[in-house]
Design a protein around this motif. Sequence first.
Motif, mmCIF file in Angstrom:
data_model
loop_
_atom_site.group_PDB
_atom_site.id
_atom_site.type_symbol
_atom_site.label_atom_id
_atom_site.label_comp_id
_atom_site.label_asym_id
_atom_site.label_seq_id
_atom_site.Cartn_x
_atom_site.Cartn_y
_atom_site.Cartn_z
ATOM 1 N N SER A 174 -5.161 7.568 -5.910
ATOM 2 C CA SER A 174 -6.474 7.118 -5.464
ATOM 3 C C SER A 174 -6.368 5.947 -4.495
ATOM 4 O O SER A 174 -5.703 4.939 -4.743
ATOM 5 C CB SER A 174 -7.292 6.700 -6.692
ATOM 6 N N SER A 175 -7.074 6.071 -3.373
ATOM 7 C CA SER A 175 -7.079 5.002 -2.387
ATOM 8 C C SER A 175 -7.780 3.742 -2.898
ATOM 9 O O SER A 175 -7.474 2.635 -2.460
ATOM 10 C CB SER A 175 -7.767 5.461 -1.099
ATOM 11 N N SER A 176 -8.747 3.921 -3.857
ATOM 12 C CA SER A 176 -9.559 2.768 -4.247
ATOM 13 C C SER A 176 -8.709 1.684 -4.926
ATOM 14 O O SER A 176 -8.903 0.494 -4.691
ATOM 15 C CB SER A 176 -10.727 3.195 -5.142
ATOM 16 N N ILE A 177 -7.739 2.107 -5.754
ATOM 17 C CA ILE A 177 -6.883 1.111 -6.414
ATOM 18 C C ILE A 177 -5.974 0.419 -5.377
ATOM 19 O O ILE A 177 -5.671 -0.766 -5.486
ATOM 20 C CB ILE A 177 -6.053 1.755 -7.547
ATOM 21 N N ILE A 178 -5.605 1.175 -4.358
ATOM 22 C CA ILE A 178 -4.758 0.611 -3.299
ATOM 23 C C ILE A 178 -5.537 -0.406 -2.471
ATOM 24 O O ILE A 178 -5.010 -1.458 -2.098
ATOM 25 C CB ILE A 178 -4.191 1.744 -2.411
ATOM 26 N N ILE A 179 -6.818 -0.088 -2.226
ATOM 27 C CA ILE A 179 -7.666 -1.039 -1.487
ATOM 28 C C ILE A 179 -7.821 -2.333 -2.289
ATOM 29 O O ILE A 179 -7.692 -3.438 -1.752
ATOM 30 C CB ILE A 179 -9.048 -0.405 -1.179
ATOM 31 N N GLY A 232 -2.109 9.639 -0.397
ATOM 32 C CA GLY A 232 -0.955 10.215 0.304
ATOM 33 C C GLY A 232 -1.248 10.475 1.778
ATOM 34 O O GLY A 232 -0.408 10.222 2.651
ATOM 35 N N THR A 233 -2.462 10.967 2.046
ATOM 36 C CA THR A 233 -2.863 11.237 3.434
ATOM 37 C C THR A 233 -3.085 9.915 4.190
ATOM 38 O O THR A 233 -2.664 9.766 5.347
ATOM 39 C CB THR A 233 -4.167 12.074 3.464
ATOM 40 N N ALA A 234 -3.756 8.981 3.511
ATOM 41 C CA ALA A 234 -4.022 7.674 4.134
ATOM 42 C C ALA A 234 -2.712 6.999 4.537
ATOM 43 O O ALA A 234 -2.640 6.319 5.569
ATOM 44 C CB ALA A 234 -4.811 6.783 3.175
ATOM 45 N N LEU A 235 -1.681 7.207 3.697
ATOM 46 C CA LEU A 235 -0.378 6.577 3.967
ATOM 47 C C LEU A 235 0.182 6.979 5.335
ATOM 48 O O LEU A 235 0.725 6.141 6.057
ATOM 49 C CB LEU A 235 0.619 6.940 2.855
ATOM 50 N N TYR A 236 0.026 8.302 5.690
ATOM 51 C CA TYR A 236 0.528 8.739 6.995
ATOM 52 C C TYR A 236 -0.117 7.953 8.135
ATOM 53 O O TYR A 236 0.551 7.461 9.038
ATOM 54 C CB TYR A 236 0.256 10.234 7.210
ATOM 55 N N TYR A 246 -7.044 3.522 4.301
ATOM 56 C CA TYR A 246 -7.379 3.768 2.895
ATOM 57 C C TYR A 246 -8.883 3.645 2.643
ATOM 58 O O TYR A 246 -9.402 4.149 1.665
ATOM 59 C CB TYR A 246 -6.605 2.822 1.977
ATOM 60 N N PHE A 247 -9.586 2.933 3.539
ATOM 61 C CA PHE A 247 -11.033 2.814 3.399
ATOM 62 C C PHE A 247 -11.721 4.146 3.703
ATOM 63 O O PHE A 247 -12.765 4.458 3.162
ATOM 64 C CB PHE A 247 -11.596 1.752 4.365
ATOM 65 N N PHE A 248 -11.111 4.929 4.593
ATOM 66 C CA PHE A 248 -11.769 6.142 5.071
ATOM 67 C C PHE A 248 -11.224 7.415 4.433
ATOM 68 O O PHE A 248 -11.876 8.445 4.468
ATOM 69 C CB PHE A 248 -11.636 6.234 6.599
ATOM 70 N N ALA A 257 0.839 -1.203 0.000
ATOM 71 C CA ALA A 257 0.000 0.000 0.000
ATOM 72 C C ALA A 257 0.874 1.254 0.000
ATOM 73 O O ALA A 257 0.603 2.210 -0.739
ATOM 74 C CB ALA A 257 -0.927 -0.005 1.221
ATOM 75 N N ALA A 258 1.948 1.244 0.783
ATOM 76 C CA ALA A 258 2.866 2.381 0.809
ATOM 77 C C ALA A 258 3.499 2.574 -0.578
ATOM 78 O O ALA A 258 3.579 3.689 -1.089
ATOM 79 C CB ALA A 258 3.946 2.163 1.862
ATOM 80 N N GLY A 259 3.921 1.470 -1.185
ATOM 81 C CA GLY A 259 4.538 1.530 -2.507
ATOM 82 C C GLY A 259 3.579 2.123 -3.530
ATOM 83 O O GLY A 259 3.942 3.022 -4.294
ATOM 84 N N LEU A 260 2.335 1.661 -3.519
ATOM 85 C CA LEU A 260 1.350 2.161 -4.479
ATOM 86 C C LEU A 260 1.010 3.624 -4.201
ATOM 87 O O LEU A 260 0.725 4.381 -5.140
ATOM 88 C CB LEU A 260 0.091 1.297 -4.449
#
Lengths: 229, 229
Positions: free
Chosen positions: A40-45, A172-176, A165-167, A31-34
């Motif tokens: 977009s978080s959706s592709i990471i999810i 980038g923000t979700a990663l933190y 990443y769901f929320f 997830a960090a790599g992506l």
Amino acid sequence: MHHEHHLRSSDTIRDIVIGMSDGLTVPFALAAGLSGAVNSSSIIITAGIAEIVAGSIAMGLGGFLAGKTEADHYASELKREYDEVARVPEQEKAEVKEVFAGFGLSTQLQNQVADEMAKDTDKWVDFMMRYELGLEKPEANRATQSALTIGFSYIIGGIIPLSPYFFIAESGTALYYSCAITLICLFVFGYFKSKVTGQAPVSDALKVVVIGALAAAAAFAVAKLINGK
Amino acid sequence: MHHEHHLRSSDTIRDIVIGMSDGLTVPFALAAGLSGAVNSSSIIITAGIAEIVAGSIAMGLGGFLAGKTEADHYASELKREYDEVARVPEQEKAEVKEVFAGFGLSTQLQNQVADEMAKDTDKWVDFMMRYELGLEKPEANRATQSALTIGFSYIIGGIIPLSPYFFIAESGTALYYSCAITLICLFVFGYFKSKVTGQAPVSDALKVVVIGALAAAAAFAVAKLINGK
């Protein structure tokens, strides 16, 4: 027997450790790599869940097969030892003596031990299995239990780094948040793991955290590099 | 010693098996899963390589820590046994007798063996380590070697299923080639693995293929489901 009990509980703990440490680390790093490559978080999810599904099945079934192989190996070696004890008893006695020669017993005592042990075939074979071949009788249903423990631990571990990443739609923000939550969980996990296995908890927990951070940082850097950003 | 040699070579093989079977399976299943959700091979390559980087570091360093933990555990138990042999020799002798009582030796012979073994402290402690605690002395540098073997095997394994996506931009088409190449490689890998470990090669190879196919199919289905396609 105390020894047996010790072995069994540490097998289950080892399975949880195997599953959860990989589950926390690999989906987190993916997830960090992506996040370094897409916004977009959706592709990471999607990628993260695909990874958790794939990883838990691969590791769980892998654990199942490893357990099965161990059980099969034990059964075939056991059969061979019974055959050999019946067919070439003198040679098998010589092998018993060799084990005790290695521990500095006198020839006379080696002979006495080998003769006395040969009186009970089951115990003789058990001795050869454990002390000549180094094989412990695998627990029944060990393979199935191992598969479920590893697979389930992987899923639990994997959902934790993915949850932000769901929320949060912006990756980038979700990663933190993912980094913060996962590194804390890795520390707590490493701490209890070390407590249970009798290692130094804090330094061992830090090692677990460093592995997770290194894997995530490397995946992030490589993904950024590929995408030329 | 033959027994020792056997153990060592199978440790390296086990590491290759651990690394390569996961490397072939997880990136394959992840790529398959993403092919069910996105059309572009480039995002799949990014995710796949991020996964390989993360997975090889997590597994390699995981293997390193496991090896280190094993070596530390052995060293601390060894120290404790030397302490106990010096401090409570009679109790330790009783433990030696207990081991032999389990194999049906007479009390008289148990006493003789324990007394004779107690003459050489190193061999006595070695006996307790192996036969009471079930601990084998870990090979020096085992941890480092294990880390490199697992990590490298994972990378090799992971590049195989990803390779078609480098040449085919449309991920659906690349998936067909990836399936074909990976399932063949899983079969070949499973076949040689079983040959080496002395299992039935064809049936074992098929099991390895089934795990890979199941993981990929499940990841594909879940990814499609999430994206509502």
